[in-house]
Design a protein around this motif. Structure first.
Motif, PDB file in Angstrom:
ATOM      1  N   ASP A  76       0.755  -1.162  -0.137  1.00 16.43           N
ATOM      2  CA  ASP A  76       0.020  -0.017  -0.080  1.00 16.43           C
ATOM      3  C   ASP A  76       0.743   1.341   0.139  1.00 16.43           C
ATOM      4  OD1 ASP A  76      -2.152  -1.688   0.133  1.00 16.43           O
ATOM      5  OD2 ASP A  76      -2.636  -1.367   2.149  1.00 16.43           O
ATOM      6  N   GLY A  77       2.242   1.146   0.390  1.00 17.62           N
ATOM      7  CA  GLY A  77       2.963   2.356   0.407  1.00 17.62           C
ATOM      8  C   GLY A  77       2.938   2.900   1.732  1.00 17.62           C
ATOM      9  N   PHE A  78       4.022   3.869   1.853  1.00 21.53           N
ATOM     10  CA  PHE A  78       4.011   4.621   3.172  1.00 21.53           C
ATOM     11  C   PHE A  78       2.945   5.681   3.437  1.00 21.53           C
ATOM     12  CE2 PHE A  78       8.260   3.570   2.090  1.00 21.53           C
ATOM     13  CZ  PHE A  78       8.907   3.130   3.601  1.00 21.53           C
ATOM     14  N   PRO A  79       2.274   5.868   4.656  1.00 22.20           N
ATOM     15  CA  PRO A  79       1.439   6.881   5.004  1.00 22.20           C
ATOM     16  C   PRO A  79       1.833   8.128   4.347  1.00 22.20           C
ATOM     17  CG  PRO A  79       2.037   5.211   7.081  1.00 22.20           C
ATOM     18  CD  PRO A  79       3.169   4.937   5.975  1.00 22.20           C
ATOM     19  N   GLU A  80       0.875   8.828   3.953  1.00 20.70           N
ATOM     20  CA  GLU A  80       1.129  10.267   3.477  1.00 20.70           C
ATOM     21  C   GLU A  80       1.038  11.155   4.562  1.00 20.70           C
ATOM     22  OE1 GLU A  80      -1.473  10.806   0.228  1.00 20.70           O
ATOM     23  OE2 GLU A  80      -0.910   9.192  -0.808  1.00 20.70           O
ATOM     24  N   HIS A  81       1.820  12.083   4.529  1.00 17.16           N
ATOM     25  CA  HIS A  81       2.106  13.444   5.327  1.00 17.16           C
ATOM     26  C   HIS A  81       2.861  14.505   4.492  1.00 17.16           C
ATOM     27  CE1 HIS A  81       6.168  12.328   6.313  1.00 17.16           C
ATOM     28  NE2 HIS A  81       5.574  10.960   6.781  1.00 17.16           N
ATOM     29  N   GLU A  82       3.134  15.696   5.206  1.00 15.52           N
ATOM     30  CA  GLU A  82       3.642  16.623   4.437  1.00 15.52           C
ATOM     31  C   GLU A  82       4.954  16.256   4.132  1.00 15.52           C
ATOM     32  OE1 GLU A  82       4.638  21.428   5.480  1.00 15.52           O
ATOM     33  OE2 GLU A  82       3.705  20.336   7.032  1.00 15.52           O
ATOM     34  N   PHE A  83       5.896  15.603   4.839  1.00 17.09           N
ATOM     35  CA  PHE A  83       7.406  15.218   4.750  1.00 17.09           C
ATOM     36  C   PHE A  83       7.607  13.770   3.959  1.00 17.09           C
ATOM     37  CE2 PHE A  83       6.770  18.583   7.891  1.00 17.09           C
ATOM     38  CZ  PHE A  83       7.430  19.530   7.515  1.00 17.09           C
ATOM     39  N   ASP A  84       6.592  13.288   3.443  1.00 11.81           N
ATOM     40  CA  ASP A  84       6.721  11.963   3.327  1.00 11.81           C
ATOM     41  C   ASP A  84       7.241  11.909   1.870  1.00 11.81           C
ATOM     42  OD1 ASP A  84       5.146  12.361   0.850  1.00 11.81           O
ATOM     43  OD2 ASP A  84       3.252  11.894   1.714  1.00 11.81           O
ATOM     44  N   PHE A  85       7.439  10.519   1.303  1.00  9.76           N
ATOM     45  CA  PHE A  85       8.525  10.139   0.358  1.00  9.76           C
ATOM     46  C   PHE A  85       7.872  10.268  -1.195  1.00  9.76           C
ATOM     47  CE2 PHE A  85      10.034   7.265   3.753  1.00  9.76           C
ATOM     48  CZ  PHE A  85      11.382   7.845   4.186  1.00  9.76           C
ATOM     49  N   ARG A  86       6.848  10.886  -1.293  1.00  5.56           N
ATOM     50  CA  ARG A  86       6.262  11.042  -2.669  1.00  5.56           C
ATOM     51  C   ARG A  86       7.171  12.061  -3.524  1.00  5.56           C
ATOM     52  NH1 ARG A  86       0.386  13.242  -1.180  1.00  5.56           N
ATOM     53  NH2 ARG A  86       1.643  13.929   0.601  1.00  5.56           N
ATOM     54  N   GLY A  87       7.283  11.634  -4.688  1.00 12.02           N
ATOM     55  CA  GLY A  87       8.115  12.446  -5.680  1.00 12.02           C
ATOM     56  C   GLY A  87       9.663  11.935  -5.755  1.00 12.02           C
ATOM     57  N   GLU A  88      10.370  12.552  -6.526  1.00 13.88           N
ATOM     58  CA  GLU A  88      11.886  12.110  -6.698  1.00 13.88           C
ATOM     59  C   GLU A  88      12.558  12.286  -5.340  1.00 13.88           C
ATOM     60  OE1 GLU A  88      13.101  10.510  -9.255  1.00 13.88           O
ATOM     61  OE2 GLU A  88      11.010  10.842 -10.135  1.00 13.88           O
ATOM     62  N   ILE A  89      13.732  11.634  -4.994  1.00 12.38           N
ATOM     63  CA  ILE A  89      14.498  11.841  -4.127  1.00 12.38           C
ATOM     64  C   ILE A  89      15.118  13.144  -3.784  1.00 12.38           C
ATOM     65  CG2 ILE A  89      16.286  10.609  -5.073  1.00 12.38           C
ATOM     66  CD1 ILE A  89      17.291   9.609  -2.034  1.00 12.38           C
ATOM     67  N   SER A  90      15.633  13.593  -4.941  1.00  7.82           N
ATOM     68  CA  SER A  90      16.384  14.911  -5.004  1.00  7.82           C
ATOM     69  C   SER A  90      15.611  16.123  -4.526  1.00  7.82           C
ATOM     70  CB  SER A  90      17.183  15.366  -6.457  1.00  7.82           C
ATOM     71  OG  SER A  90      17.972  13.985  -6.614  1.00  7.82           O
ATOM     72  N   GLN A  91      16.217  17.123  -3.878  1.00 11.29           N
ATOM     73  CA  GLN A  91      15.518  18.222  -3.507  1.00 11.29           C
ATOM     74  C   GLN A  91      14.284  18.184  -2.787  1.00 11.29           C
ATOM     75  OE1 GLN A  91      17.094  21.065  -3.220  1.00 11.29           O
ATOM     76  NE2 GLN A  91      18.955  20.590  -4.750  1.00 11.29           N
ATOM     77  N   PRO A  92      14.437  17.386  -1.656  1.00 16.48           N
ATOM     78  CA  PRO A  92      13.097  16.984  -0.843  1.00 16.48           C
ATOM     79  C   PRO A  92      12.675  18.216   0.062  1.00 16.48           C
ATOM     80  CG  PRO A  92      14.690  16.046   0.239  1.00 16.48           C
ATOM     81  CD  PRO A  92      15.582  16.861  -1.158  1.00 16.48           C
TER      82      PRO A  92
END
Length: 360
Positions: A76-92
């Protein structure tokens, strides 16, 4: 608490079949009895029976990811929150915590370290990892905290226990530890709205020299990664420092297993990559908190996931070791929120009645 890096993005592995100078300790242990002459071949740790989860009092605050609509399994993927892992790893987007939030982190991390020490003292031949989980669970809830892994994306226990060739996310079960086993105990607690995360290796009886050295080198690598931290430092410096220790000690640092940001969320940005990498995640700033938790293997091997959907193990039986601390970046450097490191060697020496020295 392990997360994996694959193709510039963070994910859980897909469901598939899948101290003092160590030689001095070896001499001390040998004086108490003969060391095993060699490890038990490449026999893989067998999975035991997983008992039902221990109850948590209703009065204890639960983390948000246990609520309706949250992930119930790794797919199901990680829980969503403001600082989660969505998107590319660079410039988080990496959280910079306030003074009040930092105090909350300190309290959670302090309890995590105490729990880890209690759990580590229970490690011994003949003790099941399920029993170690029960001890840790009871200690956590007795202090008004919630064991963060319990129910996280469906994980069934309060802590992770990874033995020998199990690289991470080992589920505590009925298997009893055997003489010479090495085990990583990974503890995360949720206290007053904040997570504290730490892990250490422990010995079940006398380790063979190669296993003891593997643990020593892994802890050395974690310390090297921590030492370079400070305001204005590129996150890639952590991976460079750890990778250098791997080369010097002829170990293999697994490139996909990474550390992570932590706070009111269990896992978030930055993703702390433990080897040389090209991912520009900016620089460290005062108030950032994250884990450093390298995994070293005896040799280069793929990591696969077992049929339980969680247990990660070396494909061909190589043993692994891991140490973890939660770090705070300060105005002048860093603070190890889950420190000091547990004297895992001293715990064994105490049980065996032999003298040893603490790591500098």
């Amino acid at each position: 608490a392990v997360v994996l890096l694959v193709r510039n993005k963070c994910r859980v592995l897909p469901r598939q079949r899948s101290p003092a100078h160590v030689p001095r300790l070896a001499v001390a242990l040998a004086s108490a009895g003969s060391l095993p002459k060699r490890r038990r071949g490449e026999q893989r740790v067998a999975l035991g029976q997983v008992s039902p989860a221990q109850p948590v009092p209703e009065s204890i605050c639960r983390p948000p990811y246990l609520g309706p609509g949250s992930p119930r399994k790794p797919r199901d993927g990680f829980p969503e929150h403001e600082f989660d892992f969505r998107g590319e790893i660079s410039q988080p987007k990496v959280e910079v915590k306030s003074a009040e939030q930092i105090e909350g982190m300190r309290a959670a991390c302090k309890l995590a370290r105490k729990t880890l020490k209690v759990a580590g003292r229970a490690v011994a031949p003949g003790v099941s990892t399920d029993e170690i989980d029960r001890i840790a669970h009871d200690y956590i809830v007795s202090h008004g905290a919630y064991p963060s892994p319990l129910g996280y994306m469906g994980f069934p226990k309060a802590i992770c226990t990874s033995v020998n060739d199990v690289v991470g996310h080992g589920i505590p079960d009925s298997r009893q530890l055997e003489e010479g086993d090495i085990i990583n105990v990974d503890v995360t607690v949720y206290l007053n709205g904040f997570h504290g995360d730490t892990s250490s290796m422990f010995f079940a009886g006398r380790p063979v020299k190669s296993a003891a050295l593997l643990c020593r080198n892994t802890q050395k690598a974690m310390a090297a990664g921590i030492k370079v931290c400070g305001p204005g430092v590129d996150f890639r410096e952590i991976g460079k420092a750890i990778d250098q220790v791997a080369k010097e000690t002829n170990c293999y640092v697994h490139p996909e297993i990474s550390g992570h940001g932590i706070g009111t969320y269990f896992h978030g940005r930055p993703q702390v990559v433990h080897c040389v990498n090209p991912f520009d995640q900016g620089v460290m700033q005062p108030g950032m908190t994250f884990t450093i938790e390298p995994v070293f293997l005896e040799r280069k091997e793929m990591v696969r996931e077992d049929i339980d959907g969680w247990t990660m193990r070396a494909a061909n039986g190589a043993w692994s070791a891991q140490f973890e601390h939660t770090i705070l970046i300060t105005e002048t450097g860093f603070e190890v929120l889950t420190g000091p490191s547990i004297d895992y060697r001293g715990i064994l020496a105490e049980k065996l009645g032999v003298a040893t020295q603490k790591s500098p």
